[in-house]
Design an enzyme around this catalytic site. Sequence first.
Site, mmCIF file in Angstrom:
data_model
loop_
_atom_site.group_PDB
_atom_site.id
_atom_site.type_symbol
_atom_site.label_atom_id
_atom_site.label_comp_id
_atom_site.label_asym_id
_atom_site.label_seq_id
_atom_site.Cartn_x
_atom_site.Cartn_y
_atom_site.Cartn_z
ATOM 1 N N PHE A 166 0.813 -1.225 0.000
ATOM 2 C CA PHE A 166 0.000 0.000 0.000
ATOM 3 C C PHE A 166 0.836 1.260 0.000
ATOM 4 O O PHE A 166 0.364 2.327 -0.386
ATOM 5 C CB PHE A 166 -0.952 0.001 1.206
ATOM 6 N N LYS A 190 -1.052 -6.927 -9.352
ATOM 7 C CA LYS A 190 -2.041 -7.064 -8.277
ATOM 8 C C LYS A 190 -1.664 -6.020 -7.228
ATOM 9 O O LYS A 190 -0.803 -6.236 -6.379
ATOM 10 C CB LYS A 190 -1.978 -8.477 -7.694
ATOM 11 N N GLU A 193 -4.908 -3.680 -1.990
ATOM 12 C CA GLU A 193 -6.357 -3.430 -1.960
ATOM 13 C C GLU A 193 -6.689 -2.153 -1.186
ATOM 14 O O GLU A 193 -7.817 -1.677 -1.229
ATOM 15 C CB GLU A 193 -7.085 -4.648 -1.367
ATOM 16 N N CYS A 298 9.374 1.687 3.659
ATOM 17 C CA CYS A 298 10.218 0.546 4.010
ATOM 18 C C CYS A 298 11.647 0.978 4.286
ATOM 19 O O CYS A 298 12.423 0.225 4.850
ATOM 20 C CB CYS A 298 10.213 -0.480 2.895
ATOM 21 N N GLU A 399 8.269 -4.404 13.310
ATOM 22 C CA GLU A 399 8.329 -3.336 12.315
ATOM 23 C C GLU A 399 7.073 -2.487 12.551
ATOM 24 O O GLU A 399 5.965 -2.881 12.169
ATOM 25 C CB GLU A 399 8.296 -3.889 10.881
HETATM 26 P P1 NAD Z 1 1.407 -6.636 2.977
HETATM 27 O O1 NAD Z 1 2.429 -7.698 3.054
HETATM 28 O O2 NAD Z 1 0.276 -6.666 3.940
HETATM 29 O O3 NAD Z 1 0.725 -6.625 1.507
HETATM 30 C C1 NAD Z 1 1.510 -6.623 0.355
HETATM 31 C C2 NAD Z 1 0.719 -7.309 -0.756
HETATM 32 O O4 NAD Z 1 0.449 -8.654 -0.386
HETATM 33 C C3 NAD Z 1 -0.625 -6.659 -1.040
HETATM 34 O O5 NAD Z 1 -0.842 -6.628 -2.431
HETATM 35 C C4 NAD Z 1 -1.606 -7.547 -0.325
HETATM 36 O O6 NAD Z 1 -2.879 -7.576 -0.944
HETATM 37 C C5 NAD Z 1 -0.951 -8.905 -0.401
HETATM 38 N N1 NAD Z 1 -1.282 -9.753 0.751
HETATM 39 C C6 NAD Z 1 -1.561 -9.343 2.009
HETATM 40 N N2 NAD Z 1 -1.820 -10.407 2.798
HETATM 41 C C7 NAD Z 1 -1.698 -11.500 2.019
HETATM 42 C C8 NAD Z 1 -1.829 -12.902 2.275
HETATM 43 N N3 NAD Z 1 -2.156 -13.383 3.492
HETATM 44 N N4 NAD Z 1 -1.621 -13.743 1.256
HETATM 45 C C9 NAD Z 1 -1.307 -13.300 0.026
HETATM 46 N N5 NAD Z 1 -1.172 -11.981 -0.263
HETATM 47 C C10 NAD Z 1 -1.360 -11.096 0.720
HETATM 48 O O7 NAD Z 1 2.177 -5.230 3.048
HETATM 49 P P2 NAD Z 1 1.557 -3.780 3.131
HETATM 50 O O8 NAD Z 1 0.973 -3.572 4.487
HETATM 51 O O9 NAD Z 1 0.723 -3.490 1.942
HETATM 52 O O10 NAD Z 1 2.888 -2.887 2.974
HETATM 53 C C11 NAD Z 1 3.728 -2.584 4.059
HETATM 54 C C12 NAD Z 1 4.862 -3.569 4.151
HETATM 55 O O11 NAD Z 1 5.600 -3.575 2.921
HETATM 56 C C13 NAD Z 1 5.877 -3.209 5.220
HETATM 57 O O12 NAD Z 1 6.277 -4.396 5.851
HETATM 58 C C14 NAD Z 1 7.020 -2.600 4.430
HETATM 59 O O13 NAD Z 1 8.285 -2.656 5.034
HETATM 60 C C15 NAD Z 1 6.986 -3.421 3.198
HETATM 61 N N6 NAD Z 1 7.648 -2.759 2.092
HETATM 62 C C16 NAD Z 1 8.878 -3.219 1.740
HETATM 63 C C17 NAD Z 1 9.560 -2.595 0.719
HETATM 64 C C18 NAD Z 1 10.908 -3.086 0.312
HETATM 65 O O14 NAD Z 1 11.388 -2.626 -0.706
HETATM 66 N N7 NAD Z 1 11.528 -4.003 1.020
HETATM 67 C C19 NAD Z 1 8.986 -1.517 0.050
HETATM 68 C C20 NAD Z 1 7.721 -1.090 0.420
HETATM 69 C C21 NAD Z 1 7.053 -1.721 1.461
#
Ligand code: NAD
Length: 514
Positions: A166, A190, A193, A298, A399
């Site tokens: 997000f 994808k 959401e 991140c 985190e």
């Molecule tokens: P998230 O892991 O909740 O979601 C990421 C994606 O995975 C979304 O598209 C979501 O719909 C999907 N998803 C969520 N739960 C799922 C499940 N149980 N099974 C399959 N798919 C699922 O992450 P977020 O809250 O959207 O973003 C924040 C996180 O992203 C933080 O941990 C942040 O550090 C990380 N992030 C990392 C980087 C990097 O480059 N390392 C960059 C940006 C964000």
Amino acid sequence: MTQIAERQAGRESAPSSTERVGHWIGGKRVPGTSGRTGPVYDPARGRLAREVQFASAEEVGKAVAAAKAAFPAWRATSLSRRTEILFKIRNLVDQHRTEIAAILTSEHGKVTADALGEVARGLENLEFACGIPQLLKGGYTEQASTGVDVYSIRQPLGVVAGITPFNFPVMVPMWMFANAIACGNCFVLKPSEKDPSASLYLAELLQQAGLPDGVFNVVQGDKVAVDAILEHPDVKAVSFVGSTPIARYIYENGTKAGKRVQALGGAKNHMVVLPDADIDMAADAAVSAAYGSAGERCMAISVVVAVGDVADPLVEAIRSRLPNIKIGPGAEAGSEMGPLVTREHRDKVASYIDKGEEAGARVVADGREHPLAKGGDGFFLGVSLLDNVTPDMESYKAEIFGPVLEVVRVGSYTDALKLVNDNPYGNGTAIFTRDGGAARAFQFEAEAGMVGVNVPIPVPVAYYSFGGWKGSLFGDTHMYGPEGVQFYTRAKVVTARWPDPGTSKVDLGFPRTR
Ligand code: NAD
């Protein structure tokens, strides 16, 4: 311009809560049919803005089929034509920065200046991909054996997918699709959401630039859509950015299904401040890097490691800057920090301040007490600073992903380095010092994928690649830049000869003459 962008530009009335965000398949908007939806909020007002339709496995299948159908013609499209289209995409994104930023602010909550920065960093990736003819050049060896030439080429994989978080709804997709389509692949995105609308706006710009239908597709959704991508036999590679548990899940299941996977996870980025550092510079950097985008980056700094007697003046310098941070709706002029993405996330972040306090940390600044956090409708939380944090505390281990900066006090550089290297995450880390030797040692010894020297958020420019170590990345290649091109292509080596007719003979052994 899309309806959403028009509205954000102030040319339409407020959204009705019944508006649905659907998919983009084969070059057009496609409403969802699964009947499953999720809420999309306006975080500054704390109310439902629209609904996003969640794709079923069948709908994901349609997007993959559209991408597969577009692949033969797209991979055969000349490099000069692909470059021309990428250049037009780059220009359209550039022209529509304001509209894109407005969409980001409306669903994510980040302030306009920060949203514009996200678009700018995303643009860098499109610019890099415009150089794809140079990037795809192979090697050529003439006369490897007598009359035999050997050369290498890199070819696209086919249908590739991106699953994004997000916090960067346009930049992270651009990290992926710019190189993916430049290399000749077809892409299925994808998005998160939580803020899905920017993906459809981008899809329209890509089409306007002349990208053939089916080369870029969007399916909205949750785990159902993600699992359908992971299981689909026609998806050859998956790029993921998100939290560590999901990154691990994507890597394990994607590779099990025979796909190439790069899965970037969460982070806990430490900024080490040595006793000789310029205190004001370090405090400015810590405040900017901890609270920018409400800490939902991140690469945000979430821990300051204060070495020796720098701690007292540094904590005071950070504290003194905090009352000046202007918190308010992202679209409001002058706001420097907006709300968090959802109420649930805001409350989770606040719970870590509770936990830190209960465990003995000193709450130097308390974001829970901010008037917008206590009384407003939006998902606001003020900035928090916790001092005397120790590694065993829950708030240190998690985190937090919000506007909470923790200070851990240590006695020496060696203790600081141990803290960085013992942490299960290894995305970015930074050192602040005037000592070049100490900085060089840190660069050599720190176990993280990206290191800043007097730079708090060392996100590489687009002609390098982005990625962490340890729990911050699963897979072998970093994202975007040269490693992105490597990820989205596979190597082929050709050995060729053109002998004169009548000079061949049967020989069952390996060649003996050179
Ligand atoms: P998230 O892991 O909740 O979601 C990421 C994606 O995975 C979304 O598209 C979501 O719909 C999907 N998803 C969520 N739960 C799922 C499940 N149980 N099974 C399959 N798919 C699922 O992450 P977020 O809250 O959207 O973003 C924040 C996180 O992203 C933080 O941990 C942040 O550090 C990380 N992030 C990392 C980087 C990097 O480059 N390392 C960059 C940006 C964000």
